[in-house]
Motif scaffolding. Structure first.
Motif, short mmCIF file in Angstrom:
data_model
loop_
_atom_site.label_atom_id
_atom_site.label_comp_id
_atom_site.label_asym_id
_atom_site.label_seq_id
_atom_site.Cartn_x
_atom_site.Cartn_y
_atom_site.Cartn_z
N VAL A 39 79.41 71.10 -8.81
CA VAL A 39 79.05 69.74 -8.43
C VAL A 39 77.53 69.63 -8.50
O VAL A 39 76.81 70.42 -7.89
N PHE A 40 77.07 68.67 -9.24
CA PHE A 40 75.64 68.42 -9.41
C PHE A 40 75.17 67.53 -8.26
O PHE A 40 75.72 66.46 -8.02
N VAL A 41 74.15 68.00 -7.52
CA VAL A 41 73.65 67.27 -6.35
C VAL A 41 72.21 66.84 -6.60
O VAL A 41 71.34 67.67 -6.83
N ASN A 42 71.98 65.54 -6.55
CA ASN A 42 70.61 65.02 -6.65
C ASN A 42 70.00 65.02 -5.26
O ASN A 42 70.39 64.23 -4.41
N ASN A 43 69.08 65.94 -5.07
CA ASN A 43 68.41 66.04 -3.78
C ASN A 43 67.06 66.70 -4.03
O ASN A 43 67.01 67.86 -4.45
N PRO A 44 65.95 66.01 -3.77
CA PRO A 44 64.63 66.56 -4.07
C PRO A 44 64.07 67.51 -3.02
O PRO A 44 62.88 67.81 -3.02
N TYR A 45 64.91 68.02 -2.14
CA TYR A 45 64.45 68.91 -1.06
C TYR A 45 63.56 70.03 -1.59
O TYR A 45 62.49 70.28 -1.05
N PHE A 46 64.00 70.72 -2.61
CA PHE A 46 63.26 71.88 -3.11
C PHE A 46 61.95 71.48 -3.77
O PHE A 46 61.02 72.28 -3.83
N LEU A 47 61.86 70.29 -4.25
CA LEU A 47 60.62 69.79 -4.83
C LEU A 47 59.64 69.33 -3.75
O LEU A 47 58.46 69.69 -3.76
N ILE A 48 60.13 68.60 -2.79
CA ILE A 48 59.27 67.96 -1.78
C ILE A 48 58.79 68.93 -0.72
O ILE A 48 57.61 68.91 -0.34
N GLU A 49 59.69 69.76 -0.22
CA GLU A 49 59.35 70.62 0.92
C GLU A 49 58.55 71.85 0.50
O GLU A 49 58.89 72.50 -0.49
N ASN A 50 57.53 72.16 1.28
CA ASN A 50 56.74 73.36 1.03
C ASN A 50 57.16 74.51 1.93
O ASN A 50 56.55 75.58 1.91
N SER A 51 58.19 74.29 2.72
CA SER A 51 58.84 75.38 3.43
C SER A 51 60.34 75.09 3.40
O SER A 51 60.78 74.01 3.80
N TRP A 52 61.08 76.03 2.89
CA TRP A 52 62.53 75.88 2.76
C TRP A 52 63.20 76.62 3.91
O TRP A 52 63.10 77.83 4.03
N HIS A 53 63.90 75.88 4.73
CA HIS A 53 64.51 76.45 5.93
C HIS A 53 65.91 76.99 5.60
O HIS A 53 66.65 76.40 4.83
N ILE A 54 66.24 78.08 6.24
CA ILE A 54 67.52 78.74 6.03
C ILE A 54 68.70 77.81 6.35
O ILE A 54 69.75 77.88 5.72
N ASN A 55 68.52 76.91 7.30
CA ASN A 55 69.60 75.99 7.66
C ASN A 55 69.96 75.05 6.52
O ASN A 55 71.12 74.64 6.40
N PHE A 56 69.01 74.72 5.69
CA PHE A 56 69.34 73.89 4.53
C PHE A 56 70.25 74.66 3.58
O PHE A 56 71.21 74.11 3.04
N PHE A 57 69.97 75.93 3.37
CA PHE A 57 70.80 76.74 2.49
C PHE A 57 72.22 76.87 3.03
O PHE A 57 73.17 76.99 2.26
N ARG A 58 72.37 76.83 4.33
CA ARG A 58 73.71 76.91 4.93
C ARG A 58 74.57 75.70 4.58
O ARG A 58 75.79 75.77 4.67
N THR A 59 73.96 74.60 4.19
CA THR A 59 74.72 73.40 3.81
C THR A 59 75.24 73.49 2.38
O THR A 59 76.02 72.63 1.96
N ILE A 60 74.82 74.50 1.64
CA ILE A 60 75.22 74.67 0.24
C ILE A 60 76.25 75.79 0.17
O ILE A 60 75.97 76.92 0.54
N SER A 61 77.43 75.48 -0.32
CA SER A 61 78.53 76.44 -0.29
C SER A 61 78.23 77.73 -1.05
O SER A 61 78.77 78.78 -0.71
N ASN A 62 77.36 77.68 -2.04
CA ASN A 62 77.00 78.88 -2.81
C ASN A 62 76.49 79.99 -1.90
O ASN A 62 76.63 81.17 -2.22
N PHE A 63 75.88 79.63 -0.77
CA PHE A 63 75.18 80.61 0.05
C PHE A 63 75.85 80.91 1.39
O PHE A 63 75.38 81.76 2.13
#
Length: 104
Positions: A39-63
């Motif tokens: 599933v292709f997800v349009n979400n600029p989180y990785f572009l905009i944020e200069n710190s990537w929080h582990i909780n965001f990765f928990r929302t992605i089933s891959n991880f």
């Protein structure tokens, strides 16, 4: 032999290509029969944020399986450089490694 993605799209620069890649991601869902759906997800989180929080990765089933019992203590990946282009290039490198399962 892989084809350079910049040649097949209308990007003005390699940085535009990186921005485009970081503005979305692919989620892999595996059903009971072990069929994989992407599933292709349009979400600029990785572009905009200069710190990537582990909780965001928990929302992605891959991880999810990797993060049930993490073997690390850090909660964020930081991109603290003053140069926007250095941050962009490092984000792109880390993003590609993570989403292509080269780091676990």
């Amino acid at each position: 032999m892989s084809i350079n993605p910049l040649l097949s799209h209308d990007f003005e620069s390699v940085h535009d290509y990186m921005r485009n890649e970081l503005s979305s991601y692919v989620v892999r869902n595996i059903d009971e029969d072990e069929n994989v759906q992407k599933v292709f997800v349009n979400n600029p989180y990785f572009l905009i944020e200069n710190s990537w929080h582990i909780n965001f990765f928990r929302t992605i089933s891959n991880f999810k399986s990797y993060l049930v019992n993490p073997t690390f203590n850090r909660k964020k990946i930081y991109f603290p450089f003053k140069s926007e282009l250095i941050n962009l290039e490092l984000k792109f490198f880390v993003y590609r490694k993570i989403f292509q399962d080269e780091w676990s």
